[in-house]
Scaffold this motif. Sequence first.
Motif, mmCIF file in Angstrom:
data_model
loop_
_atom_site.group_PDB
_atom_site.id
_atom_site.type_symbol
_atom_site.label_atom_id
_atom_site.label_comp_id
_atom_site.label_asym_id
_atom_site.label_seq_id
_atom_site.Cartn_x
_atom_site.Cartn_y
_atom_site.Cartn_z
ATOM 1 N N VAL A 105 9.573 -2.450 -9.587
ATOM 2 C CA VAL A 105 9.243 -2.711 -8.186
ATOM 3 C C VAL A 105 8.043 -3.647 -8.154
ATOM 4 N N LEU A 106 8.233 -4.816 -7.543
ATOM 5 C CA LEU A 106 7.188 -5.823 -7.387
ATOM 6 C C LEU A 106 7.044 -6.099 -5.886
ATOM 7 N N ASN A 107 5.945 -5.678 -5.307
ATOM 8 C CA ASN A 107 5.794 -5.770 -3.857
ATOM 9 C C ASN A 107 5.297 -7.121 -3.361
ATOM 10 N N LYS A 108 4.442 -7.800 -4.125
ATOM 11 C CA LYS A 108 3.804 -9.024 -3.621
ATOM 12 C C LYS A 108 3.951 -10.224 -4.551
ATOM 13 N N VAL A 126 15.875 -4.127 -9.845
ATOM 14 C CA VAL A 126 14.618 -4.834 -9.657
ATOM 15 C C VAL A 126 14.437 -5.020 -8.161
ATOM 16 N N TYR A 127 13.287 -4.573 -7.656
ATOM 17 C CA TYR A 127 12.975 -4.697 -6.237
ATOM 18 C C TYR A 127 11.856 -5.709 -6.103
ATOM 19 N N ARG A 155 14.206 -8.707 0.322
ATOM 20 C CA ARG A 155 14.238 -8.538 1.784
ATOM 21 C C ARG A 155 15.501 -9.190 2.346
ATOM 22 N N GLU A 156 16.130 -8.495 3.259
ATOM 23 C CA GLU A 156 17.372 -8.981 3.844
ATOM 24 C C GLU A 156 17.209 -10.365 4.464
ATOM 25 N N PRO A 181 11.983 1.328 2.620
ATOM 26 C CA PRO A 181 10.537 1.309 2.893
ATOM 27 C C PRO A 181 9.855 0.086 2.277
ATOM 28 N N GLU A 182 8.809 -0.395 2.919
ATOM 29 C CA GLU A 182 8.054 -1.567 2.451
ATOM 30 C C GLU A 182 7.530 -1.399 1.027
ATOM 31 N N THR A 183 7.250 -0.177 0.631
ATOM 32 C CA THR A 183 6.668 0.081 -0.692
ATOM 33 C C THR A 183 7.725 0.123 -1.788
ATOM 34 N N GLY A 184 8.986 0.100 -1.403
ATOM 35 C CA GLY A 184 10.055 0.168 -2.371
ATOM 36 C C GLY A 184 10.644 1.565 -2.420
ATOM 37 N N PRO A 185 11.594 1.769 -3.320
ATOM 38 C CA PRO A 185 12.255 3.082 -3.402
ATOM 39 C C PRO A 185 11.276 4.155 -3.894
ATOM 40 N N VAL A 186 11.515 5.345 -3.460
ATOM 41 C CA VAL A 186 10.648 6.464 -3.864
ATOM 42 C C VAL A 186 11.130 7.034 -5.177
#
Length: 186
Positions: A105-108, A126-127, A155-156, A181-186
């Motif tokens: 998970v890579l948010n930024k 991979v998110y 993001r869609e 969720p913005e933070t990725g999967p839990v």
Amino acid sequence: YIGSSAFVGCSNLTTISAPKVKEIESTAFRMCSLIESLDLPEAEVIHDYAFQYCSSITSISLPKATEIQGNAFGGCQSLKSLHLPEAIEVGDHTFTACKSLETVVLNKVREVGGSAFAGCTLLKSVYILAESVPIGNSVWGMFYLTHSELQIYVRESLISAYKSSPGWYSLASRIVAYSGPETGPV
């Protein structure tokens, strides 16, 4: 900071917890084969080869890391999942041959280097949740030799941008919409 080659090859280290360290320099823990976990809550920069061939690492906590340079975790064969909420740059070969890695998970992230995840043969998810399409180096196969069912969730609103971007178009069939969720999967 922890300096270059400070603990290279130390065979007795099993855990690293350095709550105030902001930077890990090149080869600092390279080939420390018994390290199982890293807790570096304030680390912002992980230099090249810092943890290369730390083959027992199963978990990494790097909540503030913005830059992870080339081969920093290459050959960490026991690493199963990775969440880098602040990472902006993932360098060339950064996680190459992390053969147990299944989820990232890579948010930024703004840049993913060549062969960053090459040889991660179990990598299926991979998110990439950045607000714009990161620079991607597909020439050197960012995801070469990963699992045949690899899906790259984005993001869609960015699906068409990814599929037409020079660094990502070769991966178009693996790029799918993420609306969780913005933070990725839990």
